[in-house]
Design a protein around this motif. Sequence first.
Motif, PDB file in Angstrom:
ATOM      1  N   TYR A   6       0.547  -1.208   0.043  1.00  0.00           N
ATOM      2  CA  TYR A   6      -0.221  -0.154   0.108  1.00  0.00           C
ATOM      3  C   TYR A   6       0.845   1.430  -0.031  1.00  0.00           C
ATOM      4  O   TYR A   6       0.160   2.117  -0.456  1.00  0.00           O
ATOM      5  N   TYR A   7       1.552   1.086   0.818  1.00  0.00           N
ATOM      6  CA  TYR A   7       2.816   1.752   0.411  1.00  0.00           C
ATOM      7  C   TYR A   7       3.880   2.354  -0.827  1.00  0.00           C
ATOM      8  O   TYR A   7       3.798   3.587  -0.941  1.00  0.00           O
ATOM      9  N   SER A   8       3.539   1.400  -1.261  1.00  0.00           N
ATOM     10  CA  SER A   8       4.599   1.400  -2.527  1.00  0.00           C
ATOM     11  C   SER A   8       4.017   2.668  -3.768  1.00  0.00           C
ATOM     12  O   SER A   8       4.550   2.041  -4.623  1.00  0.00           O
TER      13      SER A   8
ATOM     14  N   LEU B 145       1.236   7.943   4.673  1.00  0.00           N
ATOM     15  CA  LEU B 145       1.045   8.176   6.069  1.00  0.00           C
ATOM     16  C   LEU B 145       0.098   7.205   6.241  1.00  0.00           C
ATOM     17  O   LEU B 145       0.565   6.326   7.522  1.00  0.00           O
ATOM     18  N   ARG B 146      -0.549   6.475   5.874  1.00  0.00           N
ATOM     19  CA  ARG B 146      -1.585   6.008   6.183  1.00  0.00           C
ATOM     20  C   ARG B 146      -0.919   4.147   6.413  1.00  0.00           C
ATOM     21  O   ARG B 146      -1.488   3.238   7.106  1.00  0.00           O
ATOM     22  N   GLY B 147      -0.354   4.369   5.281  1.00  0.00           N
ATOM     23  CA  GLY B 147       0.677   2.572   5.651  1.00  0.00           C
ATOM     24  C   GLY B 147       1.448   2.824   7.354  1.00  0.00           C
ATOM     25  O   GLY B 147       1.361   1.238   7.591  1.00  0.00           O
ATOM     26  N   MET B 148       1.519   4.122   7.358  1.00  0.00           N
ATOM     27  CA  MET B 148       2.759   4.161   8.170  1.00  0.00           C
ATOM     28  C   MET B 148       1.884   3.897   9.708  1.00  0.00           C
ATOM     29  O   MET B 148       1.931   3.225  10.983  1.00  0.00           O
ATOM     30  N   MET B 149       0.943   4.926   9.875  1.00  0.00           N
ATOM     31  CA  MET B 149      -0.297   4.574  10.481  1.00  0.00           C
ATOM     32  C   MET B 149      -0.463   3.146  11.268  1.00  0.00           C
ATOM     33  O   MET B 149      -0.080   2.585  12.918  1.00  0.00           O
ATOM     34  N   GLY B 150      -1.071   2.321  10.318  1.00  0.00           N
ATOM     35  CA  GLY B 150      -1.162   1.056  11.160  1.00  0.00           C
ATOM     36  C   GLY B 150      -0.099   0.072  11.673  1.00  0.00           C
ATOM     37  O   GLY B 150      -0.381  -0.642  12.054  1.00  0.00           O
ATOM     38  N   LEU B 151       1.289  -0.104  10.718  1.00  0.00           N
ATOM     39  CA  LEU B 151       2.344  -0.335  11.406  1.00  0.00           C
ATOM     40  C   LEU B 151       2.850   0.824  12.974  1.00  0.00           C
ATOM     41  O   LEU B 151       3.081   0.566  14.478  1.00  0.00           O
TER      42      LEU B 151
END
Length: 578
Positions: free
Chosen positions: A75-77, A423-429
């Motif tokens: 998703y981040y990619s 940012l959404r990808g990072m939020m999950g982690l």
Amino acid sequence: MEFLSICLISFVFLFFISISLFIMGVNFLMNDFVMFIEWEVVSLNSNSIVMTFLFDWMSLMFMSFVLLISSLVIYYSKEYMSSDLYLNRFIILVLLFVMSMMLLIISPNLISILLGWDGLGLVSYCLVIYFQNEKSYNAGMLTALSNRIGDVALLLAIAWMLNYGSWNYIFYIDLMKNDTEMLIIGSLVMLAAMTKSAQIPFSSWLPAAMAAPTPVSALVHSSTLVTAGVYLLIRFNILLVDSWSGKFLLIVSGLTMFMAGLGANFEFDLKKIIALSTLSQLGLMMSILSMGFYKLAFFHLLTHALFKALLFMCAGAIIHNMNNFQDIRYMGGLSIHMPFTSSCFNVANLALCGMPFLAGFYSKDMILEIVSLSYINMFTFFLFFFSTGLTVCYSFRLVYYSMTGELHSGTLSILNDEGWVMLRGMMGLLIMSIIGGSMLSWLIFPTPYMICLPYYLKLLVLFVCISGGFMGYLMSNMNLYFLNKSLIFYNFSYFLGSMWFMPYISTYGVVYYPLNLGGKIYKSMDQGWSEYFGAQYIYSNLSMYSKNMTFIQSNNLKIYLMFFIFLVIILTFMTIFI
């Protein structure tokens, strides 16, 4: 649009499979279930090829974490790799990478483990050389060839397993653990794990693999390639307890942890610092595993995967916004320009340091307290605690260089937190890095560990962390110009920063001399004596003979007449004189 759909479909599919596998893993853990599946792929007369799969709480839990991180990385990619023309190819390579890891996790059989193991090696080569320049090719070749040593060791272990009549080691490993053949298999598996998890002397490929795109680094350094060796040894942990191989692994992994921690304190490349921190944590996992605490090693493997993936994602967002600058000396004041990314970065860094109640604290603190409780020598004890101090030291140094002060790269007005997909990808982690450690601690250890230690030993971990952070601040803030003028200090810092000259010994040292010898042989033999007496000599003689034959064949009538006249003259002379 096609790429976006592949990204989103992969993300949703992997995310939901991850959640379902986690629920299954918790169920298997609570009820102590193990599922062993045999699938007959081909049956011909009396021969059959059977694939075996092992589903227990450990494999299900690990698969769930790998898929969760993979889904968020994909998703981040979507945003990070948006300028790439061949993004479908990139996503397919990442999915192949994850599939290889899945095969390795659920295999109780060395043959199918080799399939996943080799799949990881091959796809990691493709991903490391993804940007297709000279540095990437060199790094990819170094990664692939270092991992080939482990593949060969695994093939040899498969050959030795012919002594037992089955490659399903899970059936007889406990019973045969004191056999000579099983000890040889254990040492070969240990060698394979050391290459994949980059222990000394195979450490030089891990920082070199930073040539891959950052989403790949987030995947490789958290839950896939480098953890494969640790996971394999967790499965073979019975062979490490009370054996010479366990003692050997303890000293090697302790030195790896120490060496990587020292190297990271003298490094200025953002991704390389995080890579060396991965190497340090792998050393920690390997060393506690070699002492026989495989559940603790697995626990730290899972918690480390969460915050390390987040750390790489934040580093990727920073590099993306800094216009592809990776040198931390060009950074500064990022907490003002990129507040959310900086918050995630700091949370991941504090989890790595073992800040109380974040993910890394539960596993790291327990590991260090178990070490304090165990029967080990002073040197090993020093390696564990000093390396922990070094971890906090380079983390604080990194935060100081990148987050505080002024921006050192001129007027970069493009710095912002606007990339909502990243940012959404990072939020999950970020959420998992905060709650993951406590959640796993309550699940994996149903009975709380009560570790009784003297007051000073109990506070030693906290003291080491605080003093390490203080040293990191001093290293960044002190004016060290007077030391830099000293040649001894320069050489010492170069020695530490170059991983104790490991690349020169295990990479350039291994490559340079054979290549140099090959060049000399090529000049003196292939293009020298061999040419003179070999191919060129034969060629010149054969061409001369063929010219003579051609001359004879193309002038045959004249030559036959001349031979006839010579023959008549000789016969005439012979008749006269006889």
